[in-house]
Design a protein around this motif. Structure first.
Motif, PDB file in Angstrom:
ATOM      1  N   THR A  14     -27.472   0.673 -93.396  1.00 51.96           N
ATOM      2  CA  THR A  14     -27.147   1.269 -92.100  1.00 51.96           C
ATOM      3  C   THR A  14     -26.862   2.762 -92.142  1.00 51.96           C
ATOM      4  O   THR A  14     -26.597   3.358 -91.095  1.00 51.96           O
ATOM      5  N   ASP A  15     -26.931   3.399 -93.302  1.00 52.05           N
ATOM      6  CA  ASP A  15     -26.489   4.793 -93.411  1.00 52.05           C
ATOM      7  C   ASP A  15     -27.564   5.677 -94.043  1.00 52.05           C
ATOM      8  O   ASP A  15     -27.648   5.792 -95.266  1.00 52.05           O
ATOM      9  N   ALA A  16     -28.369   6.305 -93.205  1.00 50.85           N
ATOM     10  CA  ALA A  16     -29.450   7.163 -93.708  1.00 50.85           C
ATOM     11  C   ALA A  16     -28.895   8.364 -94.464  1.00 50.85           C
ATOM     12  O   ALA A  16     -29.493   8.824 -95.447  1.00 50.85           O
ATOM     13  N   LYS A  17     -27.753   8.875 -94.054  1.00 53.48           N
ATOM     14  CA  LYS A  17     -27.198  10.071 -94.686  1.00 53.48           C
ATOM     15  C   LYS A  17     -26.707   9.806 -96.104  1.00 53.48           C
ATOM     16  O   LYS A  17     -26.585  10.728 -96.909  1.00 53.48           O
ATOM     17  N   VAL A  50     -32.693  -3.024-101.400  1.00 53.47           N
ATOM     18  CA  VAL A  50     -32.249  -3.436-100.075  1.00 53.47           C
ATOM     19  C   VAL A  50     -30.857  -4.031-100.197  1.00 53.47           C
ATOM     20  O   VAL A  50     -30.614  -4.857-101.087  1.00 53.47           O
ATOM     21  N   SER A  51     -29.934  -3.627 -99.359  1.00 53.34           N
ATOM     22  CA  SER A  51     -28.574  -4.173 -99.424  1.00 53.34           C
ATOM     23  C   SER A  51     -28.564  -5.638 -99.005  1.00 53.34           C
ATOM     24  O   SER A  51     -29.446  -6.092 -98.259  1.00 53.34           O
ATOM     25  N   PHE A  94     -29.960   5.590 -84.199  1.00 50.36           N
ATOM     26  CA  PHE A  94     -30.120   4.910 -85.482  1.00 50.36           C
ATOM     27  C   PHE A  94     -31.533   5.116 -86.027  1.00 50.36           C
ATOM     28  O   PHE A  94     -31.715   5.627 -87.138  1.00 50.36           O
ATOM     29  N   ASP A  95     -32.551   4.727 -85.276  1.00 51.44           N
ATOM     30  CA  ASP A  95     -33.935   4.808 -85.755  1.00 51.44           C
ATOM     31  C   ASP A  95     -34.386   6.256 -85.928  1.00 51.44           C
ATOM     32  O   ASP A  95     -35.058   6.588 -86.911  1.00 51.44           O
ATOM     33  N   LEU A  99     -35.837   8.132 -89.262  1.00 52.92           N
ATOM     34  CA  LEU A  99     -37.131   8.808 -89.270  1.00 52.92           C
ATOM     35  C   LEU A  99     -36.979  10.282 -89.641  1.00 52.92           C
ATOM     36  O   LEU A  99     -37.740  10.810 -90.471  1.00 52.92           O
ATOM     37  N   ASN A 100     -35.987  10.949 -89.075  1.00 55.41           N
ATOM     38  CA  ASN A 100     -35.793  12.366 -89.389  1.00 55.41           C
ATOM     39  C   ASN A 100     -35.366  12.576 -90.833  1.00 55.41           C
ATOM     40  O   ASN A 100     -35.733  13.580 -91.461  1.00 55.41           O
ATOM     41  N   MET A 101     -34.615  11.644 -91.387  1.00 55.59           N
ATOM     42  CA  MET A 101     -34.240  11.745 -92.789  1.00 55.59           C
ATOM     43  C   MET A 101     -35.468  11.574 -93.684  1.00 55.59           C
ATOM     44  O   MET A 101     -35.622  12.273 -94.690  1.00 55.59           O
TER      45      MET A 101
END
Length: 242
Positions: A14-17, A50-51, A94-95, A99-101
């Protein structure tokens, strides 16, 4: 013609950062709020595990993803499908964040980041329309009577297809949406189905069913009535003849 892309993703967490990655992208095309049958779907190797929490949601395993392409290998095809069309996403931050990351990881070859201001967030639409109610995708499907029996796990393409149905309902339903689309243009709305057939769904001018001989007999009959023809005074000669 209004073209929109309904999009959903699945991720490693859940955490792209903090390093979570995309593993699946699903998109469906809408033309004037009608699904055309065109879609984009790819699984992506995230190069990280994958978590367990994410696996419980979508059931996509590390072993399954091991031979899938990297995001860098599919980004051009993804952008070619979306083009400059507005995106429709449920809980867009969220999405879009993921995508930006992924874009940022591409370095100099990165596309411009997606601006949330250009995205239609169906969660925000639902919150405005159903204040205080549950507005996750399952709750909205239940509220609008959308069949989700085929959805045993989350999947990006299936969820995008379901979200497209929810989106139309949030706009006022299929008939309202199609009617507004037709009213917006004098040209026929042209849809291309998954089999490649092209179908015009309206609006279009109807042909007169009367023959010229029948029209002449009708005019002759009106001439026998005498006096002023009321509907011609109201519509004018062109309207009466149309």
């Amino acid at each position: 013609m209004l073209r929109e892309i309904v999009l959903d993703t699945e991720t490693t967490g859940t955490d792209a950062k903090n390093g979570d990655r995309l593993i699946e992208i699903g998109c469906v095309e809408l033309i004037n709020h009608v699904q055309t049958g065109k879609s984009f779907h790819r699984f992506v190797n995230p190069t990280r595990p994958v978590s367990q929490g994410a696996f419980a949601v979508h059931g996509i395993s590390d072993a399954f993803l091991a031979d899938k392409p990297l995001f860098a290998d599919i980004v051009d095809a993804f952008r070619d499908f979306c083009r400059d069309s507005p995106l429709v996403i449920h809980n867009a931050p969220f999405d879009v964040g993921f995508l930006n990351m992924e874009y940022a990881r591409l370095g100099a070859a990165a596309p411009p980041p997606i601006d949330l201001a250009d995205v239609v967030d169906t969660l925000q639409l639902a919150r405005r329309k159903h204040t205080g109610a549950a507005n996750n995708l399952d709750a909205l499907c239940s509220r609008y009577g959308i069949d989700t029996t085929r959805r045993t796990k989350h999947g990006a393409l299936l969820d995008a297809q379901i979200l497209a149905e929810v989106y139309v309902e949030l706009l006022g339903g299929k008939q309202t949406s199609l009617g507004l689309a037709m009213a917006a243009s004098e040209d026929p709305v042209v849809l291309t189905g998954s089999d490649g057939d092209v179908v015009a769904v309206g609006p279009r001018r109807l042909r007169h069913r009367l023959t010229e001989a029948e029209r002449a007999r009708h005019e002759a009959f009106i001439g026998t009535l005498g006096g002023s023809v009321v509907w011609r005074d109201y519509l004018g000669e062109e309207g009466a003849a149309g």
